[in-house]
Write a protein that holds these residues in place. Structure first.
Motif, PDB file in Angstrom:
ATOM      1  N   ARG A 230       0.835  -1.198   0.000  1.00 61.83           N
ATOM      2  CA  ARG A 230       0.000   0.000   0.000  1.00 61.83           C
ATOM      3  C   ARG A 230       0.873   1.251   0.000  1.00 61.83           C
ATOM      4  NH1 ARG A 230      -5.340   1.407   1.334  1.00 61.83           N
ATOM      5  NH2 ARG A 230      -5.806  -0.787   1.776  1.00 61.83           N
ATOM      6  N   PHE A 231       1.950   1.214   0.756  1.00 59.16           N
ATOM      7  CA  PHE A 231       2.859   2.365   0.784  1.00 59.16           C
ATOM      8  C   PHE A 231       3.403   2.653  -0.616  1.00 59.16           C
ATOM      9  CE2 PHE A 231       7.043   4.310   1.213  1.00 59.16           C
ATOM     10  CZ  PHE A 231       6.796   5.338   2.111  1.00 59.16           C
ATOM     11  N   THR A 232       3.806   1.608  -1.338  1.00 62.34           N
ATOM     12  CA  THR A 232       4.333   1.796  -2.693  1.00 62.34           C
ATOM     13  C   THR A 232       3.268   2.363  -3.621  1.00 62.34           C
ATOM     14  OG1 THR A 232       5.902  -0.035  -2.376  1.00 62.34           O
ATOM     15  CG2 THR A 232       5.428   0.630  -4.639  1.00 62.34           C
ATOM     16  N   ARG A 233       2.032   1.913  -3.483  1.00 59.43           N
ATOM     17  CA  ARG A 233       0.958   2.453  -4.321  1.00 59.43           C
ATOM     18  C   ARG A 233       0.726   3.934  -4.047  1.00 59.43           C
ATOM     19  NH1 ARG A 233      -1.543  -2.643  -3.173  1.00 59.43           N
ATOM     20  NH2 ARG A 233      -2.826  -1.677  -1.524  1.00 59.43           N
ATOM     21  N   LEU A 234       0.789   4.313  -2.781  1.00 56.34           N
ATOM     22  CA  LEU A 234       0.605   5.726  -2.442  1.00 56.34           C
ATOM     23  C   LEU A 234       1.728   6.596  -3.022  1.00 56.34           C
ATOM     24  CD1 LEU A 234      -0.535   5.493   1.303  1.00 56.34           C
ATOM     25  CD2 LEU A 234      -1.943   6.107  -0.673  1.00 56.34           C
ATOM     26  N   THR A 235       2.939   6.080  -2.979  1.00 58.22           N
ATOM     27  CA  THR A 235       4.063   6.869  -3.501  1.00 58.22           C
ATOM     28  C   THR A 235       4.015   6.944  -5.022  1.00 58.22           C
ATOM     29  OG1 THR A 235       5.507   4.902  -3.514  1.00 58.22           O
ATOM     30  CG2 THR A 235       5.514   6.298  -1.537  1.00 58.22           C
TER      31      THR A 235
ATOM     32  N   LEU B 271      13.794   7.451  -0.987  1.00 60.61           N
ATOM     33  CA  LEU B 271      13.767   7.746   0.434  1.00 60.61           C
ATOM     34  C   LEU B 271      12.771   8.873   0.688  1.00 60.61           C
ATOM     35  CD1 LEU B 271      17.584   7.637   1.294  1.00 60.61           C
ATOM     36  CD2 LEU B 271      15.882   5.825   1.608  1.00 60.61           C
ATOM     37  N   TYR B 272      12.136   8.825   1.865  1.00 62.56           N
ATOM     38  CA  TYR B 272      11.076   9.769   2.208  1.00 62.56           C
ATOM     39  C   TYR B 272      11.375  10.372   3.572  1.00 62.56           C
ATOM     40  CZ  TYR B 272       8.985   6.957  -1.453  1.00 62.56           C
ATOM     41  OH  TYR B 272       8.761   6.291  -2.630  1.00 62.56           O
TER      42      TYR B 272
ATOM     43  N   GLY C 211       1.607   9.478  -6.204  1.00 65.55           N
ATOM     44  CA  GLY C 211       1.981  10.862  -5.944  1.00 65.55           C
ATOM     45  C   GLY C 211       1.489  11.436  -4.633  1.00 65.55           C
ATOM     46  N   PHE C 212       0.975  10.613  -3.736  1.00 64.26           N
ATOM     47  CA  PHE C 212       0.490  11.142  -2.457  1.00 64.26           C
ATOM     48  C   PHE C 212       1.637  11.453  -1.501  1.00 64.26           C
ATOM     49  CE2 PHE C 212      -3.271   8.955  -4.059  1.00 64.26           C
ATOM     50  CZ  PHE C 212      -4.246   9.903  -3.838  1.00 64.26           C
ATOM     51  N   VAL C 213       2.746  10.779  -1.666  1.00 63.81           N
ATOM     52  CA  VAL C 213       3.934  11.019  -0.849  1.00 63.81           C
ATOM     53  C   VAL C 213       5.097  11.283  -1.800  1.00 63.81           C
ATOM     54  CG1 VAL C 213       5.479  10.106   0.912  1.00 63.81           C
ATOM     55  CG2 VAL C 213       3.052   9.496   0.962  1.00 63.81           C
ATOM     56  N   THR C 214       5.844  12.333  -1.547  1.00 66.70           N
ATOM     57  CA  THR C 214       6.931  12.737  -2.446  1.00 66.70           C
ATOM     58  C   THR C 214       8.284  12.345  -1.872  1.00 66.70           C
ATOM     59  OG1 THR C 214       5.635  14.617  -3.243  1.00 66.70           O
ATOM     60  CG2 THR C 214       8.009  14.700  -3.598  1.00 66.70           C
ATOM     61  N   PRO C 215       9.118  11.689  -2.660  1.00 64.85           N
ATOM     62  CA  PRO C 215      10.462  11.353  -2.160  1.00 64.85           C
ATOM     63  C   PRO C 215      11.306  12.606  -1.941  1.00 64.85           C
ATOM     64  CG  PRO C 215       9.897  10.101  -4.155  1.00 64.85           C
ATOM     65  CD  PRO C 215       8.896  11.188  -4.023  1.00 64.85           C
ATOM     66  N   VAL C 216      12.283  12.478  -1.037  1.00 66.78           N
ATOM     67  CA  VAL C 216      13.211  13.580  -0.811  1.00 66.78           C
ATOM     68  C   VAL C 216      14.580  13.296  -1.429  1.00 66.78           C
ATOM     69  CG1 VAL C 216      12.139  14.498   1.260  1.00 66.78           C
ATOM     70  CG2 VAL C 216      13.797  12.640   1.452  1.00 66.78           C
ATOM     71  N   LYS C 217      14.894  12.046  -1.683  1.00 66.70           N
ATOM     72  CA  LYS C 217      16.163  11.696  -2.310  1.00 66.70           C
ATOM     73  C   LYS C 217      16.080  10.264  -2.829  1.00 66.70           C
ATOM     74  CE  LYS C 217      19.786  11.070   0.250  1.00 66.70           C
ATOM     75  NZ  LYS C 217      20.878  11.266   1.219  1.00 66.70           N
TER      76      LYS C 217
ATOM     77  N   VAL D  24       1.198   4.320 -14.171  1.00 69.09           N
ATOM     78  CA  VAL D  24       1.604   5.653 -13.708  1.00 69.09           C
ATOM     79  C   VAL D  24       2.553   5.521 -12.520  1.00 69.09           C
ATOM     80  CG1 VAL D  24       0.790   7.772 -12.623  1.00 69.09           C
ATOM     81  CG2 VAL D  24      -0.454   6.805 -14.570  1.00 69.09           C
ATOM     82  N   ASP D  25       3.656   6.273 -12.573  1.00 69.13           N
ATOM     83  CA  ASP D  25       4.608   6.328 -11.464  1.00 69.13           C
ATOM     84  C   ASP D  25       5.124   7.762 -11.383  1.00 69.13           C
ATOM     85  OD1 ASP D  25       6.545   6.068  -9.539  1.00 69.13           O
ATOM     86  OD2 ASP D  25       7.456   4.269 -10.402  1.00 69.13           O
ATOM     87  N   LEU D  26       4.646   8.504 -10.405  1.00 66.08           N
ATOM     88  CA  LEU D  26       4.965   9.919 -10.281  1.00 66.08           C
ATOM     89  C   LEU D  26       6.131  10.204  -9.341  1.00 66.08           C
ATOM     90  CD1 LEU D  26       1.332  11.363 -10.038  1.00 66.08           C
ATOM     91  CD2 LEU D  26       2.795  11.191 -12.066  1.00 66.08           C
ATOM     92  N   ARG D  27       6.820   9.173  -8.905  1.00 68.66           N
ATOM     93  CA  ARG D  27       7.886   9.392  -7.928  1.00 68.66           C
ATOM     94  C   ARG D  27       9.009  10.272  -8.498  1.00 68.66           C
ATOM     95  NH1 ARG D  27       8.622   3.208  -5.977  1.00 68.66           N
ATOM     96  NH2 ARG D  27       8.316   2.965  -8.242  1.00 68.66           N
ATOM     97  N   ALA D  28       9.476   9.953  -9.701  1.00 68.64           N
ATOM     98  CA  ALA D  28      10.577  10.727 -10.282  1.00 68.64           C
ATOM     99  C   ALA D  28      10.141  12.166 -10.577  1.00 68.64           C
ATOM    100  CB  ALA D  28      11.078  10.052 -11.555  1.00 68.64           C
ATOM    101  N   ARG D  29       8.948  12.330 -11.150  1.00 69.55           N
ATOM    102  CA  ARG D  29       8.480  13.678 -11.468  1.00 69.55           C
ATOM    103  C   ARG D  29       8.293  14.503 -10.196  1.00 69.55           C
ATOM    104  NH1 ARG D  29       3.069  15.504 -14.906  1.00 69.55           N
ATOM    105  NH2 ARG D  29       3.240  17.719 -14.416  1.00 69.55           N
ATOM    106  N   ASN D  30       7.699  13.918  -9.176  1.00 69.30           N
ATOM    107  CA  ASN D  30       7.506  14.667  -7.928  1.00 69.30           C
ATOM    108  C   ASN D  30       8.836  15.011  -7.272  1.00 69.30           C
ATOM    109  OD1 ASN D  30       4.782  14.614  -8.265  1.00 69.30           O
ATOM    110  ND2 ASN D  30       4.379  13.025  -6.760  1.00 69.30           N
ATOM    111  N   TRP D  31       9.809  14.093  -7.374  1.00 67.73           N
ATOM    112  CA  TRP D  31      11.130  14.396  -6.829  1.00 67.73           C
ATOM    113  C   TRP D  31      11.750  15.564  -7.576  1.00 67.73           C
ATOM    114  CZ3 TRP D  31      15.824  14.686  -9.189  1.00 67.73           C
ATOM    115  CH2 TRP D  31      16.913  14.908  -8.333  1.00 67.73           C
ATOM    116  N   ARG D  32      11.633  15.586  -8.913  1.00 73.36           N
ATOM    117  CA  ARG D  32      12.202  16.700  -9.689  1.00 73.36           C
ATOM    118  C   ARG D  32      11.563  18.029  -9.290  1.00 73.36           C
ATOM    119  NH1 ARG D  32      12.059  12.762 -13.941  1.00 73.36           N
ATOM    120  NH2 ARG D  32      10.039  13.555 -14.655  1.00 73.36           N
ATOM    121  N   GLY D  33      10.237  18.010  -9.097  1.00 78.89           N
ATOM    122  CA  GLY D  33       9.574  19.241  -8.679  1.00 78.89           C
ATOM    123  C   GLY D  33      10.076  19.723  -7.328  1.00 78.89           C
TER     124      GLY D  33
END
Length: 328
Positions: free
Chosen positions: A97-102, A123-124, A105-111, A158-167
């Protein structure tokens, strides 16, 4: 003022000068990754280097961080980054579930980093995960079946992790500096070279922006498998994201040009004529450069056969006189 006083003032100035980020990290007792994350989050402020190198940290900033409440334990907790397993445990949900949320795009990585298998590890921020789980607005996302729109997106890949990290990364870079050229370079760092060349057509401006771009990620040299993975993560690929970055870069360049022009090579000085010589502009024009060249002197006329002497070439008169004197 005595020489001792001047020497002491010079030493004091050098001691108060901004230091490199690696030295600041050592003085604060932080690992490299912890320090970089603190800078990205704005917990540690940096300043531009006077000679255009990597950004530095002032002595005042190091002292401010040390004097902050709860340094270092409570301060370190605010920059603690966790992976999927620990993040799911903090939110009291499964790793799936955590991976689906990330991904949604509900949780944005920091690195991020690449493990030894060249897999991307996101990493979050632990502090953000706790706040997300504690908010009643997000309660429906932590239990039960996910909404249909989210399921449709995930099924479509859909995987928004990289895009959200760039933002997030772009926002952090823009916060670090008020210089318009550095801000333009921060935006340009997320575009590929072709996009940059289309927008920044002047080669000197392009070189200046490239020099001001943030320090590249150390993990993965260019043109290696790891380097290509990192390049894919750090370069915008979504059409909407690219349009947004191009528009911001165009606006940023306009503001930077209004502030000051990009550095250019100094024009070559005109050579000074040596003493006693006439400058080229005042010299007599030669035959090739003159608009009305002087006529060439006639070529010497070839000796013609003498019809009255049986076809013998006519000898010069001076030679005949000399021969007569010799025979007299």
């Amino acid at each position: 003022m005595t020489g001792h006083t001047i020497t002491q003032e010079t030493a004091d100035t050098a001691e108060r000068a901004p230091v490199t980020q690696s030295r600041a990290a050592r003085e604060l007792g932080l690992k490299r990754g912890e320090f970089e994350l603190a800078v990205m989050l704005g917990r540690i402020r940096t300043v531009s280097d006077a000679i255009g190198g990597r950004r530095r940290v002032t002595r005042e900033e190091i002292e401010r961080v040390r004097a902050g409440g709860g340094f270092p334990e409570a301060w370190m907790e605010r920059i603690r980054a966790v992976g999927t397993t620990e993040g799911a445990a903090l939110m009291n949900i499964s790793t799936a579930r955590f991976t689906r949320l990330t991904r949604a795009g509900f949780v944005t990585p920091v690195k991020f980093y690449l493990n030894r298998y060249r897999a991307v590890v996101w990493l979050y921020l632990a502090e953000e995960l706790k706040h997300f789980a504690e908010s009643e607005v997000n309660a429906s996302l932590l239990t039960g079946r996910a909404p249909g729109t989210i399921r449709a997106q995930l099924e479509a890949g859909v995987d928004l992790r990289a895009r959200n990290w760039r933002g997030r990364h772009a926002g952090a870079l823009l916060r670090q500096s008020a210089d318009p050229w550095e801000r333009a370079a921060a935006v340009a760092s997320l575009l590929d070279p072709v996009q940059i060349a289309e927008i920044i057509k002047d080669p000197y401006e392009r070189a200046y922006v490239r020099r001001l771009m943030p320090h590249p990620f150390a993990q993965g040299a260019p043109e290696t498998p790891a380097g290509r993975i990192i390049e894919k993560i750090t370069t915008a690929d979504d059409p909407d994201e690219i349009r947004w970055l191009r528009a911001n870069l165009t606006i940023g360049l306009s503001q930077a040009r209004g502030e000051r022009p990009a550095p250019r090579p100094a024009p070559k000085p005109e050579p000074h004529p040596a003493p006693g010589t006439v400058p080229a502009s005042h010299a007599e024009p030669d035959a090739e450069s003159s608009p009305h060249p002087a006529p060439h002197p006639p070529a010497p006329r070839a000796a013609q056969p003498d019809e009255g002497n049986g076809g013998r070439a006519q000898e010069p008169r001076g030679l005949l006189k000399w021969m007569r004197r010799r025979g007299a």
